[in-house]
Every structure is written in C-alpha cells, then in structure tokens.
Design a protein around this motif. Structure first.
Motif, PDB file in Angstrom:
ATOM      1  N   ARG A  84      25.004  29.332  33.440  1.00  0.00           N
ATOM      2  CA  ARG A  84      25.187  30.663  32.870  1.00  0.00           C
ATOM      3  C   ARG A  84      23.863  31.423  32.881  1.00  0.00           C
ATOM      4  NH1 ARG A  84      29.055  28.359  27.971  1.00  0.00           N
ATOM      5  NH2 ARG A  84      30.801  27.836  29.339  1.00  0.00           N
ATOM      6  N   GLY A  85      23.979  32.737  32.933  1.00  0.00           N
ATOM      7  CA  GLY A  85      22.781  33.558  33.012  1.00  0.00           C
ATOM      8  C   GLY A  85      22.393  33.932  34.428  1.00  0.00           C
ATOM      9  N   LEU A  86      23.157  33.481  35.411  1.00  0.00           N
ATOM     10  CA  LEU A  86      22.877  33.785  36.819  1.00  0.00           C
ATOM     11  C   LEU A  86      23.815  34.854  37.380  1.00  0.00           C
ATOM     12  CD1 LEU A  86      22.332  30.128  38.159  1.00  0.00           C
ATOM     13  CD2 LEU A  86      20.576  31.833  37.600  1.00  0.00           C
ATOM     14  N   GLY A  87      24.642  35.434  36.516  1.00  0.00           N
ATOM     15  CA  GLY A  87      25.564  36.470  36.982  1.00  0.00           C
ATOM     16  C   GLY A  87      26.780  35.934  37.707  1.00  0.00           C
ATOM     17  N   ILE A  88      27.079  34.647  37.529  1.00  0.00           N
ATOM     18  CA  ILE A  88      28.189  34.025  38.262  1.00  0.00           C
ATOM     19  C   ILE A  88      29.527  34.603  37.808  1.00  0.00           C
ATOM     20  CG2 ILE A  88      29.412  31.856  38.709  1.00  0.00           C
ATOM     21  CD1 ILE A  88      26.697  30.438  38.469  1.00  0.00           C
ATOM     22  N   GLY A  89      29.703  34.762  36.504  1.00  0.00           N
ATOM     23  CA  GLY A  89      30.954  35.328  36.008  1.00  0.00           C
ATOM     24  C   GLY A  89      31.199  36.721  36.555  1.00  0.00           C
ATOM     25  N   ASP A  90      30.153  37.544  36.586  1.00  0.00           N
ATOM     26  CA  ASP A  90      30.278  38.893  37.149  1.00  0.00           C
ATOM     27  C   ASP A  90      30.684  38.838  38.615  1.00  0.00           C
ATOM     28  OD1 ASP A  90      29.887  41.195  35.495  1.00  0.00           O
ATOM     29  OD2 ASP A  90      27.866  40.493  35.098  1.00  0.00           O
ATOM     30  N   ARG A  91      30.069  37.938  39.377  1.00  0.00           N
ATOM     31  CA  ARG A  91      30.384  37.834  40.801  1.00  0.00           C
ATOM     32  C   ARG A  91      31.816  37.362  41.018  1.00  0.00           C
ATOM     33  NH1 ARG A  91      25.978  34.517  44.029  1.00  0.00           N
ATOM     34  NH2 ARG A  91      27.512  34.911  45.662  1.00  0.00           N
ATOM     35  N   LEU A  92      32.267  36.424  40.200  1.00  0.00           N
ATOM     36  CA  LEU A  92      33.630  35.916  40.345  1.00  0.00           C
ATOM     37  C   LEU A  92      34.662  36.997  40.031  1.00  0.00           C
ATOM     38  CD1 LEU A  92      33.157  32.378  38.767  1.00  0.00           C
ATOM     39  CD2 LEU A  92      33.730  32.839  41.160  1.00  0.00           C
ATOM     40  N   VAL A  93      34.447  37.727  38.941  1.00  0.00           N
ATOM     41  CA  VAL A  93      35.378  38.800  38.598  1.00  0.00           C
ATOM     42  C   VAL A  93      35.302  39.904  39.652  1.00  0.00           C
ATOM     43  CG1 VAL A  93      35.942  40.584  36.904  1.00  0.00           C
ATOM     44  CG2 VAL A  93      35.357  38.273  36.142  1.00  0.00           C
ATOM     45  N   GLY A  94      34.091  40.207  40.138  1.00  0.00           N
ATOM     46  CA  GLY A  94      33.947  41.200  41.198  1.00  0.00           C
ATOM     47  C   GLY A  94      34.692  40.801  42.457  1.00  0.00           C
ATOM     48  N   ALA A  95      34.669  39.503  42.769  1.00  0.00           N
ATOM     49  CA  ALA A  95      35.397  39.019  43.947  1.00  0.00           C
ATOM     50  C   ALA A  95      36.895  39.222  43.781  1.00  0.00           C
ATOM     51  CB  ALA A  95      35.083  37.537  44.181  1.00  0.00           C
ATOM     52  N   VAL A  96      37.405  38.965  42.574  1.00  0.00           N
ATOM     53  CA  VAL A  96      38.827  39.167  42.300  1.00  0.00           C
ATOM     54  C   VAL A  96      39.203  40.636  42.471  1.00  0.00           C
ATOM     55  CG1 VAL A  96      40.581  39.166  40.484  1.00  0.00           C
ATOM     56  CG2 VAL A  96      39.120  37.171  40.802  1.00  0.00           C
ATOM     57  N   VAL A  97      38.413  41.522  41.890  1.00  0.00           N
ATOM     58  CA  VAL A  97      38.720  42.953  41.944  1.00  0.00           C
ATOM     59  C   VAL A  97      38.673  43.461  43.384  1.00  0.00           C
ATOM     60  CG1 VAL A  97      37.960  45.251  41.227  1.00  0.00           C
ATOM     61  CG2 VAL A  97      37.938  43.358  39.587  1.00  0.00           C
ATOM     62  N   ALA A  98      37.642  43.059  44.136  1.00  0.00           N
ATOM     63  CA  ALA A  98      37.531  43.496  45.533  1.00  0.00           C
ATOM     64  C   ALA A  98      38.703  42.985  46.366  1.00  0.00           C
ATOM     65  CB  ALA A  98      36.205  43.011  46.127  1.00  0.00           C
ATOM     66  N   PHE A  99      39.078  41.731  46.146  1.00  0.00           N
ATOM     67  CA  PHE A  99      40.208  41.146  46.877  1.00  0.00           C
ATOM     68  C   PHE A  99      41.502  41.875  46.532  1.00  0.00           C
ATOM     69  CE2 PHE A  99      43.797  38.199  47.024  1.00  0.00           C
ATOM     70  CZ  PHE A  99      43.718  37.721  48.338  1.00  0.00           C
ATOM     71  N   ALA A 100      41.707  42.163  45.245  1.00  0.00           N
ATOM     72  CA  ALA A 100      42.934  42.847  44.814  1.00  0.00           C
ATOM     73  C   ALA A 100      43.036  44.230  45.448  1.00  0.00           C
ATOM     74  CB  ALA A 100      42.974  42.945  43.293  1.00  0.00           C
ATOM     75  N   ARG A 101      41.913  44.934  45.547  1.00  0.00           N
ATOM     76  CA  ARG A 101      41.930  46.251  46.199  1.00  0.00           C
ATOM     77  C   ARG A 101      42.333  46.120  47.663  1.00  0.00           C
ATOM     78  NH1 ARG A 101      39.667  50.267  43.153  1.00  0.00           N
ATOM     79  NH2 ARG A 101      38.158  49.660  41.545  1.00  0.00           N
ATOM     80  N   GLU A 102      41.694  45.194  48.362  1.00  0.00           N
ATOM     81  CA  GLU A 102      41.971  45.023  49.788  1.00  0.00           C
ATOM     82  C   GLU A 102      43.411  44.570  50.029  1.00  0.00           C
ATOM     83  OE1 GLU A 102      39.113  42.469  51.597  1.00  0.00           O
ATOM     84  OE2 GLU A 102      37.403  43.756  51.117  1.00  0.00           O
ATOM     85  N   ALA A 103      43.952  43.787  49.100  1.00  0.00           N
ATOM     86  CA  ALA A 103      45.323  43.285  49.253  1.00  0.00           C
ATOM     87  C   ALA A 103      46.369  44.343  48.911  1.00  0.00           C
ATOM     88  CB  ALA A 103      45.528  42.055  48.372  1.00  0.00           C
ATOM     89  N   GLY A 104      45.934  45.479  48.356  1.00  0.00           N
ATOM     90  CA  GLY A 104      46.866  46.565  48.071  1.00  0.00           C
ATOM     91  C   GLY A 104      47.497  46.538  46.693  1.00  0.00           C
ATOM     92  N   TYR A 105      46.953  45.745  45.772  1.00  0.00           N
ATOM     93  CA  TYR A 105      47.488  45.740  44.409  1.00  0.00           C
ATOM     94  C   TYR A 105      47.155  47.062  43.710  1.00  0.00           C
ATOM     95  CZ  TYR A 105      48.415  40.695  44.574  1.00  0.00           C
ATOM     96  OH  TYR A 105      48.897  39.449  44.883  1.00  0.00           O
TER      97      TYR A 105
END
Length: 312
Positions: A239-260
C-alpha cells in the motif's frame, strides 16, 4: 571466493542465451526486438500512458522510443493523441491489433518460460525462486519499491485461488470477517472462472517483484449496460504505491472501451481507504443499508459511476 566482475558477466552471457535475448528472429519475439516487445508489454498492462511514462519506466532514450512508437503506429498497433490532463504530453493507447500482438507475445513468453521450468525438478524450483529473489534484492540495493515497479497483468493459473485466499485472510485479520466472506469470494471467482466474456469482463493482478500484491475484477451486472467492480484488494506491504488507484483506473478504462454506460459496486462503510479511491475516480454513493454479514454488523453501500456523464 569473492564475486568478480567476470562472474557477473559470465552469468549474463549464460542467461541471455537461455532466454534467447540475442536472437530476435526466434519464435518468442519475432517480428519484434526484445525492447519493442517490452514496450508493447508495458502498454498492454497500463490502463493509459504516455511517452514520458514509458521513458521513465524503461529508461529509454527519447529518440529511440520515438522510433519504436512510430513503427508501432505505422503497423497499426498504437494510436497517439493529446493527453486529457496535460496538452504537452502525448497519450498512447494500443489498438485492437496492438492488444492482439501483445497477448501473442505474452503467451509465447509464458510458453518459453514454462518449457524452461519443465527442465527443473520440482524439488529444486523453490531454491531457484529464492535465488532469483536474492538477485533482485541485492542488485536492487535494498531500495524501497516504487510505483513503476508494479505491473498490472492478466491472471495465470493459480491467481484466482490466490484472490480467494488473500481476500479471506486479509478481511479476517483486518475486519474480523468469518468464513462466510470466504464463501462469497469463492463463489464470485468460481462464476468468473467457469463462464466469462473476455470482451466484457476482466480480472487484473498487480504484481511486484514477481509476486501478486493486488487484484480487481469487472463483470457484467444484472442491469443491462452496467459493469460491476468486484474484489478490489491491495496487500498491506504494497500500500502507498498507488496500486488501488491503478486497479480502479484499469476497470474504468476497460468499461469505457467495452461500451458500458456505468460502473457500479457494493462495499461497506468500514473500508474507508477503498471508498476514497472510488470517490477520486468519480463514483457517487447512491444508497446504504445496515446489515449483519460475515460475523459483523456493517453498513453496506452502493456506489455508481456514470460513464456518460463523467469525462474521460
């Protein structure tokens, strides 16, 4: 006997031959060089990046990286455009063809390393793994992990079991959850493993120094047009390395590209750090309700991110 420069150089020659790093025409890398393959790997495992990020992560000369990206663009592997947050930067994203190329290279690498491990006796593999960790630790000069040391990747065999085990163990240790929670996680993971659409559903593993330190999953929700974020977790020592932010960011970016149209999630109010991450990404609390689950009195919360109303 003290190690000499020649000892290290001898090992380097041995290992580059083992992995075929000098032969770009081999099955593993063709038609890309080792450096080009690494750039593709980084682009495939980051939700979004730019040339400056790649130069920092890979310690590449700006001109050399520019030539690689020009080649990728000519081959239809990447698209470049202005950054949404800094117009001085150029955002780089993989095209569908680029993702296919990166996936093929990743598959070849796993097959090659798997074939190499097949030559090592099972009783010797723990010793080999410990030796590799020792090399990384000693040559890394004992420095603290950096955010750029963390890689987001797709799960491999064993990772889904790790997700169940670590969720159960961490939530028991930190919040006193009982076996009921482990059963819930096991069902979620089993449903994903048995039947998921890779175009609409995905799991990420955050890896640091060769070990998993975080995870998240996105699946189709019961509501049409909605994606559901599930099982966000980051190991305490990472924790403290921004991993949670990157994981949630990956979900959001994927959801946009998938058309959700939206991303939804359910959590509990005691998970304060996770809730702050969701808020930073634009999620809004839409409902909450007290409940008794996992051996604890909790307040469940429903959060929602409107992808159509929220700018990228």
């Amino acid at each position: 006997m003290a190690m000499t420069v020649q000892d290290i150089r001898s090992f380097n020659r041995f290992y580059t031959n083992v992995i075929g790093a000098l032969d770009y025409g081999r099955h593993l890398y063709a038609p890309y060089t080792l450096t080009e393959s690494r750039v593709l790997y980084e682009l495939a495992h980051a939700p979004r990046t730019d040339a400056a990020d790649l130069r920092t992560q890979l310690h590449l000369d700006a001109g050399y990286l520019s030539r690689i990206l020009n080649k990728f663009e000519e081959d239809g592997l990447v698209e470049r455009g202005p950054s949404k947050t800094d117009p001085r930067r150029r955002r780089i994203t993989l095209t569908e063809r680029g993702r296919e190329a990166a996936a093929l290279l990743d598959e070849r690498a796993r097959e090659t390393v798997g074939a190499m491990l097949d030559t090592v006796r099972s009783e010797d593999r723990p010793r080999l793994a410990e030796a590799l960790r020792t090399v990384r630790t000693l040559l890394g000069e004992g420095r603290a992990p950096r955010p750029e040391d963390v890689v987001l990747r797709d799960p491999v065999p064993g990772d889904l079991g790790w997700i169940v085990q670590r969720n159960a163990a961490l939530y028991a240790a930190e919040y006193g959850f009982n076996l009921e929670y482990e059963g819930l996680v096991a069902r979620i993971v089993a449903e994903y493993a048995e039947d998921h659409d890779p175009h609409l559903e995905r799991t990420w593993i955050a890896e640091l120094d060769g070990r998993p330190v975080g995870c998240v999953m996105v699946v189709r929700d019961e509501v049409p047009g909605a994606a559901r974020l599930r099982l966000l977790l980051v190991e305490p020592d990472a924790r403290g390395l921004g991993i949670g932010d990157r994981l949630v960011g990956a979900v959001v970016a994927f959801a946009r590209e998938a058309g959700y149209r939206e991303v939804v999630l359910w959590t509990n109010d005691i998970l304060a750090a996770a809730r702050r991450i969701y808020q930073r990404h634009g999620f809004v609390l839409v409902a909450e309700k007290p409940h008794r689950s996992f051996g604890q009195d909790l307040v469940g919360q429903d959060w929602r991110l409107d992808l159509l109303a929220t700018p990228e």
